[in-house]
Design an enzyme around this catalytic site. Sequence first.
Site, mmCIF file in Angstrom:
data_model
loop_
_atom_site.group_PDB
_atom_site.id
_atom_site.type_symbol
_atom_site.label_atom_id
_atom_site.label_comp_id
_atom_site.label_asym_id
_atom_site.label_seq_id
_atom_site.Cartn_x
_atom_site.Cartn_y
_atom_site.Cartn_z
ATOM 1 N N THR A 157 -84.015 37.084 76.320
ATOM 2 C CA THR A 157 -82.611 36.572 75.976
ATOM 3 C C THR A 157 -82.479 35.421 76.619
ATOM 4 O OG1 THR A 157 -81.961 38.691 75.081
ATOM 5 C CG2 THR A 157 -80.169 37.264 75.479
ATOM 6 N N CYS A 215 -78.271 44.705 79.181
ATOM 7 C CA CYS A 215 -78.269 43.670 78.163
ATOM 8 C C CYS A 215 -76.731 43.398 77.678
ATOM 9 C CB CYS A 215 -78.819 44.255 76.806
ATOM 10 S SG CYS A 215 -80.565 44.676 77.066
ATOM 11 N N GLY A 259 -73.120 50.039 79.699
ATOM 12 C CA GLY A 259 -73.827 49.300 80.856
ATOM 13 C C GLY A 259 -75.143 48.908 80.432
ATOM 14 N N PHE A 272 -84.166 43.099 69.184
ATOM 15 C CA PHE A 272 -82.889 43.837 69.062
ATOM 16 C C PHE A 272 -83.080 45.413 69.347
ATOM 17 C CE2 PHE A 272 -82.816 40.460 65.988
ATOM 18 C CZ PHE A 272 -81.582 39.594 66.564
HETATM 19 C C1 UGA Z 1 -78.887 46.884 73.543
HETATM 20 C C2 UGA Z 1 -78.679 46.527 71.898
HETATM 21 O O1 UGA Z 1 -78.276 47.811 71.400
HETATM 22 C C3 UGA Z 1 -80.196 46.392 71.397
HETATM 23 O O2 UGA Z 1 -79.983 45.823 70.106
HETATM 24 C C4 UGA Z 1 -80.492 44.901 72.260
HETATM 25 O O3 UGA Z 1 -81.864 44.595 71.783
HETATM 26 C C5 UGA Z 1 -80.752 45.157 73.835
HETATM 27 O O4 UGA Z 1 -79.294 45.442 74.066
HETATM 28 C C6 UGA Z 1 -80.969 43.865 74.309
HETATM 29 O O5 UGA Z 1 -80.334 43.096 74.169
HETATM 30 O O6 UGA Z 1 -82.121 43.993 74.911
HETATM 31 P P1 UGA Z 1 -79.426 48.745 75.135
HETATM 32 O O7 UGA Z 1 -78.774 48.039 76.238
HETATM 33 O O8 UGA Z 1 -80.819 49.473 75.376
HETATM 34 O O9 UGA Z 1 -79.594 47.730 73.789
HETATM 35 O O10 UGA Z 1 -78.535 49.994 74.931
HETATM 36 P P2 UGA Z 1 -77.164 50.528 73.575
HETATM 37 O O11 UGA Z 1 -77.888 51.702 72.940
HETATM 38 O O12 UGA Z 1 -77.009 49.482 72.753
HETATM 39 O O13 UGA Z 1 -76.060 50.836 74.696
HETATM 40 C C7 UGA Z 1 -75.595 49.871 75.437
HETATM 41 C C8 UGA Z 1 -74.564 50.484 76.242
HETATM 42 O O14 UGA Z 1 -73.289 50.878 75.257
HETATM 43 C C9 UGA Z 1 -74.843 51.949 76.834
HETATM 44 O O15 UGA Z 1 -74.226 52.127 78.207
HETATM 45 C C10 UGA Z 1 -74.199 52.823 76.021
HETATM 46 O O16 UGA Z 1 -73.823 53.973 76.467
HETATM 47 C C11 UGA Z 1 -72.958 52.209 75.466
HETATM 48 N N1 UGA Z 1 -72.463 52.474 74.044
HETATM 49 C C12 UGA Z 1 -72.937 52.386 73.235
HETATM 50 C C13 UGA Z 1 -70.997 53.054 74.039
HETATM 51 O O17 UGA Z 1 -70.389 53.360 74.983
HETATM 52 N N2 UGA Z 1 -70.721 53.520 72.726
HETATM 53 C C14 UGA Z 1 -71.323 53.408 71.803
HETATM 54 O O18 UGA Z 1 -70.668 53.558 70.619
HETATM 55 C C15 UGA Z 1 -72.547 52.943 71.879
#
Ligand code: UGA
Length: 442
Positions: free
Chosen positions: A121, A258, A255, A150
Amino acid sequence: MANIAVFGAGYAGLVTGVCFSELGHNVAIRDVVPEKIHRLRSGKAPIFEPGLEDLMERNDERLTYTLDLAEALEGADFFFVCVGTPPTYSGDADLSAVWSVIDELARAGKETHGTLVMKSTVPVGTGEKVRAALDARGLTHVGYVSCPEFLAEGTAVRDFLNPDRIVIGAWESADADAVESLHRGLDAEVVKTDVYSAEMVKLAANAYLGTRISFINEIANVCELVGADVEQVARGMGLDRRIGTHYLRAGIGFGGSCFPKDISFLKLLAGNSGYHFQLLNAVIEVNELQKRRVVSKLQKHLGSLRGKRVALLGLAFKANTDDMREAPSKVLASRLLAEGAEVRVWDPVAHPGDLQPAVTVVDGALEALEDADAAVIVTEWAELRELDWAQARDVMRTPLLIDGRNLLEPEEVRSVGFVYEGIGRVANAFEGLPEAEEPKLA
Ligand code: UGA
C-alpha cells in the site's frame, strides 16, 4: 503458467505468493529475514493465517523460499512488491523497502525483463515515482502495474481465491493484460484503470470501511444514552441494500496494520496536496476515544480502578490472527495500568511481546479471570464464546463483564450471575426506560 518473484514474506506477500502457486504459477518468495525463510522451508508459515500452511504443502513443488535475489529473479516474468510501508514519524508512508527492491532490480542488470507489480500500500503518486526510478536505472523495458491487495488477515487465503474484484492500474494495456492473465481461474470483476486511480482505490476502500466502523461506534455510544441496542440498529440499517451489513459491528475500535495507517496516509496525502480531509480526522478521533471507553465503563461499576484486577480476554486486533499491530488491547492495557489496575491478559495465539512489562500474561482464559474484579472481552475469539461462563464467574472476585465485541448473548451471561455490559447495548433491560412520565396530551 508464469514465473513470479514475490518480494516480502509478510502477510500480503506470503498469501499472494502461495495463492498464485495454487493457481498454477511458479513462485519464488524472497525475504531478507533468514528466520522467516528457514521456517518457510520447513513447511511452516511465520504468521498465523488459516489455510495457508495447507496451500504451502499442496503447492510445494511450485514454491521456492529464498534469501537470494538472483534465485528469486531467475526466469521471473513478474516482480511482486509486497514489502512493508509503515508510517514514518510524520505519518507518511516509509517507502524505503520499496526503493530497496527497485535498486536490487537495477543491480540485477538490464537484462531483467518483466513487469513490476506493486501490492504494497503506497501513497497515490508512488507509481509515477517508481516508473521514473526504473527508467533512470535503465529499466525502461520493465512494465509497471499497481494491483492493490484487499486481503483481510484471518480470511486472507479465502479473500485471494474469492475476490470481490481485482484492480489493475497500468500505463500500458499490455502490462495490465499480463497481470490480469495471472488471475485466470478466479471469478471476479476486473477493474482496469490508470495507476493513480488504482492506488487511490486501495486507500479509499480502507478509509471507507474505517469510516463505517467509527460511524457505527458513535451510533453505539448514542444507543447507550437513549436505550437502543446497536446490534438491532446495525441489522435494521444493514439490510437496506444501499447500506449493507458489513463493517457495522460496533466494538472497541479498529486496529491492525492497515486501517489506522491507511486512513492516516489518505488524510496526509490530502493535506499535503492542499485539501483538509475533515471526515477522516473525525474517524481517527472517534476510534482513539472508542478504545478508551471501556475504562469508563469499568469505573462506572468499580469506582477507582486502583488495585483492581482486570482480565483482558484477547489481545490480537481481531480474531483469527496473531497480529498485535495497533491492537486496541495495547491502549487499553496501558490506560488500565495508568489507572493503577492490575492487568492480566490471555490470547490463544497473539504474542504479547510489546505490552508493558507490568502486564501479567497467562496461558488460559480462566487463569486470567482468577480473582479478577472485571473481565473485558477484547478480541472476538470463538474460545470465548464457548467458555463456561458459570465457571468463569466462580473464579472471579466480582462478576463484572465488559464485552468489547458484543460477542456474548447478554441474557445468557446475566443468567449465570454476571453484570454484563456490551458496546451500544442496553446495560440493563430497564435502564433504557424513561424515568419521567410522558407528558399527557391535553
Ligand atoms: C483490512 C481490509 O479489510 C482488507 O481489505 C485490506 O486488504 C487490509 O486491511 C489491508 O489493507 O491490507 P485487516 O486489517 O486484516 O484488513 O482487518 P479487517 O477485518 O478489515 O478489520 C480491521 C479492524 O476493524 C479490526 O480491528 C476489526 O476488529 C475492526 N472491525 C471490523 C470492527 O471493529 N467492526 C467491523 O464491523 C469490522
